[in-house]
Design a protein around this motif. Structure first.
Motif, PDB file in Angstrom:
ATOM      1  N   ASN A   1      -3.263  -2.031  -6.596  1.00 35.01           N
ATOM      2  CA  ASN A   1      -4.306  -2.762  -6.082  1.00 35.01           C
ATOM      3  C   ASN A   1      -5.346  -3.130  -7.087  1.00 35.01           C
ATOM      4  O   ASN A   1      -5.662  -2.192  -7.943  1.00 35.01           O
ATOM      5  CB  ASN A   1      -4.892  -2.288  -4.628  1.00 35.01           C
TER       6      ASN A   1
ATOM      7  N   ASN B   1      -2.057   4.051  -7.230  1.00 35.57           N
ATOM      8  CA  ASN B   1      -3.629   3.776  -6.608  1.00 35.57           C
ATOM      9  C   ASN B   1      -4.370   4.977  -6.676  1.00 35.57           C
ATOM     10  O   ASN B   1      -5.309   5.024  -6.951  1.00 35.57           O
ATOM     11  CB  ASN B   1      -3.633   2.975  -5.368  1.00 35.57           C
ATOM     12  N   LYS B   2      -3.687   5.904  -6.145  1.00 34.13           N
ATOM     13  CA  LYS B   2      -4.322   7.389  -6.149  1.00 34.13           C
ATOM     14  C   LYS B   2      -4.777   7.900  -7.662  1.00 34.13           C
ATOM     15  O   LYS B   2      -5.677   8.302  -7.572  1.00 34.13           O
ATOM     16  CB  LYS B   2      -3.246   8.328  -5.404  1.00 34.13           C
TER      17      LYS B   2
ATOM     18  N   TYR C   1       0.964   3.622  -3.390  1.00 33.43           N
ATOM     19  CA  TYR C   1       0.019   4.665  -3.079  1.00 33.43           C
ATOM     20  C   TYR C   1      -0.217   5.758  -4.332  1.00 33.43           C
ATOM     21  O   TYR C   1      -1.188   5.929  -4.598  1.00 33.43           O
ATOM     22  CB  TYR C   1       0.501   5.646  -1.964  1.00 33.43           C
TER      23      TYR C   1
ATOM     24  N   PHE D   1      -7.878   5.819  -8.521  1.00 29.76           N
ATOM     25  CA  PHE D   1      -8.761   6.232  -7.896  1.00 29.76           C
ATOM     26  C   PHE D   1      -9.545   7.418  -8.444  1.00 29.76           C
ATOM     27  O   PHE D   1     -10.784   7.527  -8.497  1.00 29.76           O
ATOM     28  CB  PHE D   1      -8.339   6.495  -6.533  1.00 29.76           C
TER      29      PHE D   1
ATOM     30  N   ALA E   1       0.766  -1.206   0.088  1.00 31.59           N
ATOM     31  CA  ALA E   1       0.102  -0.165  -0.095  1.00 31.59           C
ATOM     32  C   ALA E   1       0.784   1.221   0.111  1.00 31.59           C
ATOM     33  O   ALA E   1       0.407   2.250  -0.820  1.00 31.59           O
ATOM     34  CB  ALA E   1      -1.059   0.028   1.076  1.00 31.59           C
TER      35      ALA E   1
END
Lengths: 117, 281
Positions: free
Chosen positions: A78, A28-29, A25, A32, A21
């Protein structure tokens, strides 16, 4: 981050834990952000600028460029956030299942059907 | 007094939502799956629950890795669905029940479950797909009051199966102590075996799933003894969603009666399980 002793690895499986994670980060951000249509559009218009805005590592940028799901996972991605990334190219979970296992989509679907026994 | 009148498990695969939107329920691929649902829909029609507690996991719509609660409970007057990025058509808002939500929140914290309360909360396919399956009619779907309970299944450490079962028991106690006459149904969503990521993508374990379908009814504590690592190994990385079923089961009484069940392989990459349970007298 990881503290307790980790149990035996499961082949072909990356456990998305604190270490991953942290590593993933930025990637994934960015993924998102693809919940919003205007961000999907901005990525597709200028991919390099969009990746730079989120501060992706070189490893992450290369994996994004290659649309390589296994490399994206290795780089801390992820699967639920990556789903939003591959969706940009019209790929669903069966398409990337095939990609990750080195099969055609038809063969991957046949493998799933075969689980009926 | 409030009481739990039933517990239902169902998979929450996004492809189901797409199939509903596209009207593909009669297609050969989908028919054996959708044909299993009318008995559950009929039961809901007959039992007329006032509220549904929906145990699900957020897949990156409401929560990001900046703040990742292990257990989060909605306390909003309504819950909005939204664009998840890959094409599932958002559904109209769902009705909340702030009074019952706050009762459950107060009761859980008193019971030493230090959950995260949410006065605004987007609900994703983990919540909306089960709602569509249970209430195909939009008017009924928007009439029932809902309490979303989101469990972290994105970032390890995930809560243990034993903890999830105990959370369910605490939710059961919370409902039982609510003074307003309310009929409550609990949905345990997700599962069964599937793995989306890695070289092991496409892993399905029929034997394990069928064992879970039986044990969740007769001996849930046997399932609660697994570790998360066991579940990932036996049911696939996302098969750990079995913990959502354990929350539902914990909220039911020790003995339950199985009214309906179905198991179907595959829906997308998943072994799809359906169960309808009532508390045994």
């Amino acid at each position: 981050m990881a503290s307790a002793a980790k149990p035996a690895p499961i082949p072909g499986t990356v456990i998305f834990d604190g270490d991953m994670a942290v590593k993933g980060y930025a990637l994934n951000k960015m993924c998102f952000s693809f919940n919003r249509a205007e961000n999907r559009k901005a990525f597709l218009e200028d991919e390099d600028a969009y990746c730079a805005r989120f501060g992706l590592s070189e490893e992450q940028k290369a994996a994004v460029k290659a649309r390589d799901t296994l490399a994206l996972i290795e780089a801390g991605g992820n699967i639920y956030f990556l789903a939003k990334f591959v969706g940009l190219f019209g790929m669903n979970m069966q398409d990337i299942g095939a990609q990750q296992t080195g099969m055609s989509v038809a063969d991957f679907k046949a493998k799933l059907l075969a689980a009926r026994g | 007094m409030a009481r739990i009148i039933g517990g239902i498990t169902t998979s929450h695969i996004p492809a189901i939502g797409n199939a509903i939107t596209r009207g593909q329920m009669e297609d050969p691929y989908w028919k054996p799956f959708f044909d299993a649902y009318p008995p559950v829909q009929d039961w809901l029609e007959e039992a007329k629950p006032d509220a549904a507690i929906v145990i699900y996991n957020d897949h990156g719509l409401n929560f990001f890795l900046d703040k990742m609660p292990t257990f989060a409970i909605g306390a909003a007057p309504q819950y909005l669905n939204d664009d998840e990025g890959w094409g599932l058509q958002p559904l109209p808002p769902f009705q909340g029940d702030p009074e019952l939500s706050w009762h459950i929140i107060n009761s859980l914290v008193e019971d030493e479950f230090d959950i995260c309360s949410c006065q605004e909360m987007l609900v994703d396919h983990g919540f909306t797909v089960p709602m569509s399956l249970m209430f195909p009619d939009q008017a009924k779907r928007s009439a029932i009051r809902t309490i979303p309970v989101a469990v972290n299944l994105i970032q390890h450490p995930l809560p243990t199966p034993a903890r999830c079962y105990k959370l369910g028991q605490a939710i059961g106690r919370a409902v039982a102590s609510y003074e307003k006459d309310t009929k409550v149904v609990v949905f345990g969503t997700g599962g069964l075996s599937h793995q989306l990521d890695g070289q092991r993508a496409g892993f399905i374990n029929k034997d394990f799933d069928l064992m879970c379908m039986e044990k969740i009814v007769s001996d849930p504590e046997a399932l609660a003894r697994y570790s998360i690592h066991d579940l990932v190994r036996l049911a696939g990385a996302q098969g750990a969603e079995l913990i959502l079923w354990l929350v539902m089961r914990g909220a039911m009484s020790e003995k339950v009666k199985k009214l309906h069940s179905n198991y179907h392989i595959p829906i997308s990459n998943t072994g799809a399980g359906l169960l309808l349970l009532e508390n045994a007298a």
